[in-house]
Write a protein that holds these residues in place. Sequence first.
Motif, short mmCIF file in Angstrom:
data_model
loop_
_atom_site.label_atom_id
_atom_site.label_comp_id
_atom_site.label_asym_id
_atom_site.label_seq_id
_atom_site.Cartn_x
_atom_site.Cartn_y
_atom_site.Cartn_z
N LEU A 74 0.82 -1.21 0.00
CA LEU A 74 0.00 0.00 0.00
C LEU A 74 0.86 1.27 0.00
N GLU A 75 1.94 1.24 0.76
CA GLU A 75 2.84 2.40 0.77
C GLU A 75 3.45 2.65 -0.60
N GLU A 76 3.85 1.56 -1.28
CA GLU A 76 4.40 1.72 -2.63
C GLU A 76 3.35 2.30 -3.58
N GLU A 77 2.11 1.78 -3.50
CA GLU A 77 1.06 2.32 -4.36
C GLU A 77 0.78 3.79 -4.05
N ILE A 78 0.81 4.13 -2.74
CA ILE A 78 0.57 5.53 -2.36
C ILE A 78 1.69 6.43 -2.90
N LYS A 79 2.94 5.96 -2.81
CA LYS A 79 4.06 6.75 -3.34
C LYS A 79 3.93 6.95 -4.85
N ILE A 80 3.57 5.85 -5.54
CA ILE A 80 3.44 5.96 -7.00
C ILE A 80 2.31 6.93 -7.37
N ASN A 81 1.18 6.76 -6.71
CA ASN A 81 0.05 7.66 -7.01
C ASN A 81 0.37 9.11 -6.65
N THR A 82 1.08 9.30 -5.53
CA THR A 82 1.46 10.66 -5.14
C THR A 82 2.39 11.29 -6.16
N TYR A 83 3.35 10.48 -6.66
CA TYR A 83 4.26 11.00 -7.69
C TYR A 83 3.48 11.37 -8.95
N ILE A 84 2.54 10.50 -9.35
CA ILE A 84 1.78 10.77 -10.58
C ILE A 84 0.93 12.04 -10.42
N VAL A 85 0.28 12.17 -9.23
CA VAL A 85 -0.63 13.30 -9.03
C VAL A 85 0.12 14.60 -8.76
N MET A 86 1.19 14.53 -7.97
CA MET A 86 1.85 15.75 -7.52
C MET A 86 2.96 16.21 -8.46
N GLU A 87 3.55 15.31 -9.24
CA GLU A 87 4.69 15.71 -10.07
C GLU A 87 4.43 15.51 -11.56
N LYS A 88 4.03 14.28 -11.93
CA LYS A 88 3.93 13.96 -13.36
C LYS A 88 2.78 14.72 -14.02
N LEU A 89 1.58 14.59 -13.45
CA LEU A 89 0.42 15.23 -14.07
C LEU A 89 0.52 16.76 -14.08
N PRO A 90 0.96 17.43 -12.98
CA PRO A 90 1.13 18.90 -13.08
C PRO A 90 2.13 19.33 -14.16
N LYS A 91 3.24 18.55 -14.31
CA LYS A 91 4.20 18.89 -15.37
C LYS A 91 3.56 18.77 -16.75
#
Length: 651
Positions: free
Chosen positions: A266-283
Amino acid sequence: MSQQLKFVVEQLNKEPFKKNFNLIMFDSLEPMQLLQNLNDVLAEIDPKQAIDIREEQPEQTAKRMFSMLGMLKYKPLGPQADASSFRRGLVTGSKPVIHPLLQWLLQRLPELRKRAYLARYLVKLEVPAEFLQDDVISDTFHQYEELVETFKTYHRECEQLKTSGFSTAEIRKDIGVMEEEKDQLIKRVERLRKRVDTVPNHQRMLDLARQLRVEKEREEALAHQKQEQKNQLFRAEQRLQVSLQKLKDLRQASVDADPESLMRRLEEEIKINTYIVMEKLPKELESTRRSLHFLQKVASEPSLGPAELQEMEDKIKEVSAQINQLTEKRMMRSDPMDDKLTLFRQQASIISRKKEARAEELQRAREELAAAERELTQRSSQARGGDGEEMVRGDELKRLVAKLRVKGSTHKKRRAELAELKAENGVLERTEEILHQRNQDVLQQLQSMEEQKGISGFSDTQEELERVSAAKSELDDVKGRTLDDMSEMVKKLNSMIAEKKTALAPIIKELRPLRQECQALTQEYEEKKAQYDSCAAGLESNRSKLEQEVKALREETAQEENRYHELNCMKQARSVRTRQRLLINHTIILPKLREKQKAVRESHGANMKQVKMWRDLEQLLDCKKQCFQRAQIQASTGQVVEEGAEDWLVL
């Protein structure tokens, strides 16, 4: 302005207004008359606006018209674009406000009718939030919103039916054809019935045929029921297989399912989703916005010619040369500490690119998984379809099972790859943290060295220059591609213009004599129009004078008619009152007169005697008077005694 007035007058003279205006009459209308004409046009758009403004307060008229124009989305243009000046001009009936408004309304009359009709049902009521806390009001408001959505659906279906090509004439034609076929079938049945009546035992044969038809229908119903039961059995088997597969997957997933592994996953999934939402998608969003802004800016600018394109290319080359010179100078001034920082930056950029690539692969895998789940749901819904739907057959089921097995194996491989990527992502994140910590240490050392050397802020300035140069190179690439596209587009446009010119050359040759003829006709038309306008102005002035005289005579006639009717009404009222008085007198005095008549009749004899006695008394008095006169006359003669004795004898 003249074209505007001409258009407005032409439209007002047509159906459904029929105002019979001309330019002079319309231009000389009073403000109240202009507002009434505007209100008539608004009433044609919305029948609720059909009001005589003379019977309405000016504030109410202005408020009603403002709300109507706001619903129609009218935006004033020109010098009256200001809201306050537009309101003031509309209230006072100003021509610069009313004339453009009438033109705008008359140009879009069908569209505005439709908008007004839809606004009657689609403009939602504004209910305060505190009122919606009440359950009854909230439920009613939700029902109101559902009805609005239902109206939208029905209206959309109605518009689709209107534009679908079906007309009432075609439907009537189809109905007529079907009625003719029905008549033909009835006649055919009658002929067959007459033909069957001649066959012996036809009633028994008809009964047998009827029984046969009933049995066939029953056989078809049983076959249909059997097929439905087979389909139900097949669907039950499919559900069983799906349930078994789910059970198998759950068992496999629960083999190593301890709390620590679940939390780690779950922590890995949360990290991946956080990266996608907070870094990848805004860029990605910011990059898309920049591209859109740049494209809008390019599209809003005027088209560039070859000279301007060449000038921009020269500027780009000059700026690129300056950047190359600055880069060479920076490389010449580089020191070992900068080399270490560059190495760390390169490693960080490589890790970031790998991270973005893995995130994109993960997103693609998730999209494929979602597509597979949607396809599975669609297949399941088809398998659970109602009566009459096409069900999944045996061969198709085998293909579907094989396809699902392939996708299941692919899914397992992807899950394994995803697990590896997650592990690698964890390693990369740890490496990134270590490198970031080392970078912070190196930056602190560099700042301390810069402070010692007296050049603090040099590294920040250098990083800023690097960012600016990278952004400039990226922007130059985009501009270069855009300029290439624009130059290609300019070439295409020039070729198209040349083709159009060659195609239009013979038409232009034919058009030249026509233009000359048109100019001559236009000149003649202007002369005739000037003559017509002068004549029309004279006739119009005469007609206006005659209309004023007729109006005055009509008003005088109306006044005389009113006076005549008033006198006639007074006469009738007086005659009625006289009759009423006579009737009242007749009803009240008649009994008294009858009593007096009775009394007179009863005392008539006595009264007549009394009258006779009064007459005799009157004669006696007359005789006495005569005797007295004679006595005075004959006093001197001595004959008084004799005549007096004779008179007494007579009596």
